[in-house]
Design a protein around this motif. Structure first.
Motif, PDB file in Angstrom:
ATOM      1  N   ALA A  62     -56.743   0.778  57.786  1.00  0.00           N
ATOM      2  CA  ALA A  62     -56.755   1.901  58.730  1.00  0.00           C
ATOM      3  C   ALA A  62     -56.625   3.237  58.007  1.00  0.00           C
ATOM      4  O   ALA A  62     -57.233   4.241  58.414  1.00  0.00           O
ATOM      5  N   GLU A  63     -55.863   3.261  56.923  1.00  0.00           N
ATOM      6  CA  GLU A  63     -55.705   4.504  56.162  1.00  0.00           C
ATOM      7  C   GLU A  63     -57.024   4.969  55.570  1.00  0.00           C
ATOM      8  O   GLU A  63     -57.232   6.174  55.352  1.00  0.00           O
ATOM      9  N   LEU A  64     -57.935   4.042  55.307  1.00  0.00           N
ATOM     10  CA  LEU A  64     -59.241   4.422  54.767  1.00  0.00           C
ATOM     11  C   LEU A  64     -60.085   5.143  55.813  1.00  0.00           C
ATOM     12  O   LEU A  64     -60.973   5.925  55.468  1.00  0.00           O
ATOM     13  N   PHE A  65     -59.821   4.854  57.086  1.00  0.00           N
ATOM     14  CA  PHE A  65     -60.590   5.478  58.159  1.00  0.00           C
ATOM     15  C   PHE A  65     -60.003   6.813  58.617  1.00  0.00           C
ATOM     16  O   PHE A  65     -60.711   7.637  59.214  1.00  0.00           O
ATOM     17  N   GLU A  66     -58.719   7.024  58.358  1.00  0.00           N
ATOM     18  CA  GLU A  66     -58.036   8.178  58.946  1.00  0.00           C
ATOM     19  C   GLU A  66     -58.644   9.532  58.591  1.00  0.00           C
ATOM     20  O   GLU A  66     -58.686  10.427  59.437  1.00  0.00           O
ATOM     21  N   PRO A  67     -59.161   9.738  57.347  1.00  0.00           N
ATOM     22  CA  PRO A  67     -59.779  11.043  57.072  1.00  0.00           C
ATOM     23  C   PRO A  67     -60.994  11.333  57.961  1.00  0.00           C
ATOM     24  O   PRO A  67     -61.390  12.487  58.108  1.00  0.00           O
ATOM     25  N   ASP A  68     -61.564  10.289  58.552  1.00  0.00           N
ATOM     26  CA  ASP A  68     -62.757  10.458  59.395  1.00  0.00           C
ATOM     27  C   ASP A  68     -62.453  10.171  60.865  1.00  0.00           C
ATOM     28  O   ASP A  68     -63.371   9.897  61.645  1.00  0.00           O
ATOM     29  N   ASP A  90     -61.880  11.958  63.380  1.00  0.00           N
ATOM     30  CA  ASP A  90     -62.581  12.768  64.379  1.00  0.00           C
ATOM     31  C   ASP A  90     -64.019  12.303  64.599  1.00  0.00           C
ATOM     32  O   ASP A  90     -64.656  12.694  65.587  1.00  0.00           O
ATOM     33  N   ARG A  91     -64.540  11.443  63.721  1.00  0.00           N
ATOM     34  CA  ARG A  91     -65.898  10.923  63.865  1.00  0.00           C
ATOM     35  C   ARG A  91     -65.923   9.527  64.463  1.00  0.00           C
ATOM     36  O   ARG A  91     -66.997   8.984  64.740  1.00  0.00           O
ATOM     37  N   LEU A  92     -64.747   8.932  64.673  1.00  0.00           N
ATOM     38  CA  LEU A  92     -64.673   7.554  65.125  1.00  0.00           C
ATOM     39  C   LEU A  92     -64.640   7.456  66.644  1.00  0.00           C
ATOM     40  O   LEU A  92     -64.080   8.313  67.323  1.00  0.00           O
ATOM     41  N   ARG A  93     -65.216   6.386  67.181  1.00  0.00           N
ATOM     42  CA  ARG A  93     -65.209   6.153  68.622  1.00  0.00           C
ATOM     43  C   ARG A  93     -63.842   5.690  69.115  1.00  0.00           C
ATOM     44  O   ARG A  93     -63.500   5.868  70.284  1.00  0.00           O
ATOM     45  N   LEU A  94     -63.068   5.035  68.209  1.00  0.00           N
ATOM     46  CA  LEU A  94     -61.769   4.459  68.544  1.00  0.00           C
ATOM     47  C   LEU A  94     -60.741   4.886  67.506  1.00  0.00           C
ATOM     48  O   LEU A  94     -61.114   5.365  66.426  1.00  0.00           O
ATOM     49  N   PRO A  95     -59.439   4.719  67.791  1.00  0.00           N
ATOM     50  CA  PRO A  95     -58.425   5.021  66.786  1.00  0.00           C
ATOM     51  C   PRO A  95     -58.646   4.201  65.519  1.00  0.00           C
ATOM     52  O   PRO A  95     -59.196   3.095  65.552  1.00  0.00           O
ATOM     53  N   ALA A  96     -58.203   4.761  64.387  1.00  0.00           N
ATOM     54  CA  ALA A  96     -58.426   4.125  63.088  1.00  0.00           C
ATOM     55  C   ALA A  96     -57.915   2.693  63.047  1.00  0.00           C
ATOM     56  O   ALA A  96     -58.555   1.811  62.461  1.00  0.00           O
TER      57      ALA A  96
END
Length: 204
Positions: free
Chosen positions: A149-155, A157-163
């Motif tokens: 999940a930490e790998l997704f957190e910088p992005d 605002d671009r994700l459809r769902l929480p990291a």
């Protein structure tokens, strides 16, 4: 007066167990239940009797090897070391490689043990133990999911769902790919996960 040399502090039982298991893992992967405690002792650089100071018998060593192979620590450490400065697809590619290595390690040890006849004694096959193993499996997945999940957190605002939810989907896909014939690998898997199955011109 000659100063008396101090002996180096000995290992604790936990440290010695960990050292023995580390030496045993590659042997278990190669020989399965046919591995001997004398082979393990030679690999660990200790006397065979030392093994039985911290393990009741060989079966307990084999159980400890299986437990160690299932631990998520190595995978989590590798995922945590991935630079967040990289583009998201590169981060996920490295994470997929780390997870693949983790699954391969588990599969190799489990296959070597159970394929050569290793079974827990019947007295241990209790509902309570099964529940404890399941709780341990779920806890391991949660630890890995948090790291991913930490790998997704910088992005975010671009994700459809929480990291955290996206990480769960990524893990499900990654863990499944080795069991589904023909499922995409490597960069193709990341591409499909991030952008879907449709070609770019079909997404408009």
């Amino acid at each position: 007066m000659t100063e008396k040399r101090r002996r180096a502090p000995g290992m604790s039982p936990e440290e010695r167990r960990a050292m023995i298991v580390a030496a045993a893992l590659p042997l278990v992967a190669e020989y399965g239940t046919a591995v001997t405690t004398s082979q393990i002792a030679r690999a660990a650089g200790i006397g065979e009797a030392t093994i039985f100071r911290v393990f009741a018998d060989k079966e307990e060593v084999l159980d400890a090897c299986m437990h160690e192979a299932m631990r998520p620590d190595n995978a989590v450490k590798q995922i945590a070391s991935i630079s967040l400065d990289q583009p998201l697809p590169d981060r996920l590619s490295e994470a997929a490689d780390a997870l693949s290595a983790h699954l391969t390690r588990m599969g190799t040890i489990a296959g070597a043990l159970y394929g050569s006849g290793h079974r827990r004694p019947a007295r241990e096959a209790t509902v309570q133990n099964e529940q404890e193993m399941e709780r341990g499996r779920i806890a391991s997945i949660e630890v890995i999911k948090d790291a991913v999940a930490e790998l997704f957190e910088p992005d975010q605002d671009r994700l459809r769902l929480p990291a955290g939810q996206i990480a769960g989907v990524f893990l499900a896909l990654t863990f499944t790919r080795g069991r589904v014939n023909g499922l995409a690998e490597g960069a193709d898997l990341i591409e499909i996960f991030l952008y879907g199955a449709l070609k770019a011109e079909e997404q408009a």
